[in-house]
Design an enzyme around this catalytic site. Structure first.
Site, PDB file in Angstrom:
ATOM      1  N   ASP A  62     -14.304 -16.982 -11.538  1.00 34.36           N
ATOM      2  CA  ASP A  62     -13.909 -16.298 -10.313  1.00 34.36           C
ATOM      3  C   ASP A  62     -12.480 -16.679  -9.986  1.00 34.36           C
ATOM      4  O   ASP A  62     -12.152 -17.866  -9.904  1.00 34.36           O
ATOM      5  CB  ASP A  62     -14.850 -16.706  -9.166  1.00 34.36           C
ATOM      6  CG  ASP A  62     -14.675 -15.823  -7.937  1.00 34.36           C
ATOM      7  OD1 ASP A  62     -13.536 -15.406  -7.659  1.00 34.36           O
ATOM      8  OD2 ASP A  62     -15.682 -15.564  -7.255  1.00 34.36           O
ATOM      9  N   SER A 101       1.025  -1.459  -5.932  1.00 38.45           N
ATOM     10  CA  SER A 101       0.452  -0.190  -5.518  1.00 38.45           C
ATOM     11  C   SER A 101       1.449   0.586  -4.689  1.00 38.45           C
ATOM     12  O   SER A 101       2.262   0.014  -3.959  1.00 38.45           O
ATOM     13  CB  SER A 101      -0.823  -0.446  -4.700  1.00 38.45           C
ATOM     14  OG  SER A 101      -1.247   0.726  -4.039  1.00 38.45           O
ATOM     15  N   TYR A 161      -5.467  -2.644   2.587  1.00 38.88           N
ATOM     16  CA  TYR A 161      -5.232  -2.758   1.148  1.00 38.88           C
ATOM     17  C   TYR A 161      -3.739  -2.765   0.845  1.00 38.88           C
ATOM     18  O   TYR A 161      -3.242  -3.607   0.096  1.00 38.88           O
ATOM     19  CB  TYR A 161      -5.912  -1.605   0.418  1.00 38.88           C
ATOM     20  CG  TYR A 161      -5.682  -1.633  -1.074  1.00 38.88           C
ATOM     21  CD1 TYR A 161      -6.413  -2.496  -1.876  1.00 38.88           C
ATOM     22  CD2 TYR A 161      -4.727  -0.818  -1.673  1.00 38.88           C
ATOM     23  CE1 TYR A 161      -6.211  -2.543  -3.246  1.00 38.88           C
ATOM     24  CE2 TYR A 161      -4.517  -0.859  -3.042  1.00 38.88           C
ATOM     25  CZ  TYR A 161      -5.254  -1.724  -3.815  1.00 38.88           C
ATOM     26  OH  TYR A 161      -5.042  -1.776  -5.159  1.00 38.88           O
ATOM     27  N   LYS A 214      -1.083  -5.859  -0.816  1.00 39.19           N
ATOM     28  CA  LYS A 214      -0.144  -5.665  -1.917  1.00 39.19           C
ATOM     29  C   LYS A 214       1.278  -5.996  -1.474  1.00 39.19           C
ATOM     30  O   LYS A 214       2.058  -6.600  -2.230  1.00 39.19           O
ATOM     31  CB  LYS A 214      -0.221  -4.220  -2.407  1.00 39.19           C
ATOM     32  CG  LYS A 214      -1.510  -3.882  -3.124  1.00 39.19           C
ATOM     33  CD  LYS A 214      -1.611  -4.620  -4.454  1.00 39.19           C
ATOM     34  CE  LYS A 214      -2.780  -4.121  -5.278  1.00 39.19           C
ATOM     35  NZ  LYS A 214      -2.831  -4.735  -6.621  1.00 39.19           N
ATOM     36  N   TYR A 221       1.959   1.332  -8.750  1.00 39.89           N
ATOM     37  CA  TYR A 221       1.179   2.465  -9.250  1.00 39.89           C
ATOM     38  C   TYR A 221       1.011   3.521  -8.163  1.00 39.89           C
ATOM     39  O   TYR A 221       0.677   3.202  -7.032  1.00 39.89           O
ATOM     40  CB  TYR A 221      -0.226   2.014  -9.650  1.00 39.89           C
ATOM     41  CG  TYR A 221      -0.327   1.150 -10.873  1.00 39.89           C
ATOM     42  CD1 TYR A 221       0.785   0.812 -11.624  1.00 39.89           C
ATOM     43  CD2 TYR A 221      -1.560   0.669 -11.276  1.00 39.89           C
ATOM     44  CE1 TYR A 221       0.667   0.026 -12.753  1.00 39.89           C
ATOM     45  CE2 TYR A 221      -1.693  -0.125 -12.398  1.00 39.89           C
ATOM     46  CZ  TYR A 221      -0.581  -0.449 -13.134  1.00 39.89           C
ATOM     47  OH  TYR A 221      -0.694  -1.231 -14.250  1.00 39.89           O
TER      48      TYR A 221
END
Length: 263
Positions: free
Chosen positions: A22, A74, A92, A96, A120
């Protein structure tokens, strides 16, 4: 050796070997890094937001003995851009953006760090063999598997979230959010050329590249292209906006073409 890390549930490494663990567990990472030597680390696109993205990535930063990193970031770092380049609109995207800022601080504090940030945009498509595809269970979160599941009858209709955006859509009535959709194999090529530059150059510093087409496309335009290619008419349901969605997200890819030779 280069390793890719999927922080969703465990650490998964390329075709040479795998290590169960993990990324949020420092002891797991310590055991891994004590077993082998890596030339570079590619941090993959995680899905558990703050816990995985921040806690896991910070643990990884601490244990990267070679101080080398290619970070798959991202386009969500851009949020709803105007003149300010990066203002994320949702949790989210903020994770990033935080990680990009941490990476920049790491390089400023220690010039030995070499970091490439790949932003991305919206990946679509599959490997041409058909063996690697996106086929999620339940209602998909991404557009193309949603479209294809409606096309084959697995889902009754395509929910289109938000139809009152101030965007040109080719329709006099419906105005939809604009996104940059890029084929997943083009993104893979972008990863490869970035890694090649990373391994060949010692003067990279901390640099970001947009991996996209540089063009915006609406949901209805994507649907129209799919219908034209397949001859299949898709039922559509217009739904309210989702919180955290930006109106239009696409950006210039000139830097990636100029410095990486990628387009």
């Amino acid at each position: 050796m280069t390793c890719g890390i999927n922080t969703s549930f465990s650490l998964v490494f390329g075709s040479i070997f795998s290590f169960a663990g993990d990324i949020r567990n420092v002891d797991d990472l310590e055991e891994l890094f004590s077993q082998t030597k890596f030339d570079a680390v590619i941090l993959a696109n995680p899905m558990r937001y703050f816990d995985n993205n921040l806690v896991g990535s910070l643990n990884l930063y601490k244990l990267m003995a070679k101080h080398k990193l290619v970070f798959s970031s991202s386009a969500t770092v851009y949020g709803q851009p105007d003149k300010i380049p990066c203002v994320a609109m949702n949790p989210y995207g903020r994770t990033k953006l935080f990680l990009e800022e941490i990476a920049q601080d790491l390089h400023k504090a220690d010039q030995k760090w070499r970091i490439i940030l790949l932003r991305y945009f919206n990946p679509v498509g599959a490997h041409e063999s058909g063996m690697l595809v996106e086929d999620p269970r339940g209602i998909p979160n991404n557009l193309m598997p949603y479209i294809t599941q409606v096309a084959v009858g697995r889902l009754p209709e395509l929910n289109v979230y938000g139809h009152d955006y101030p965007t040109p859509d080719g329709s006099a009535i419906i105005c939809l959010p604009i996104r940059d959709y890029i084929h997943v194999m083009d993104l893979a090529d972008g990863d490869v050329v970035a890694l090649e530059k990373f391994l060949q150059r010692n003067d990279i510093g901390c640099v970001a590249y947009n991996l996209g087409t540089g063009r915006g496309t609406s949901v209805l335009e994507m649907v129209a292209a799919f219908e034209k290619a397949t001859g299949k008419k898709l039922p559509i349901k217009l739904c309210p906006r989702r919180p955290g969605d930006a109106t239009a997200v696409y950006a210039s890819t000139d830097k990636a073409e100029r410095e990486l030779g990628w387009k």
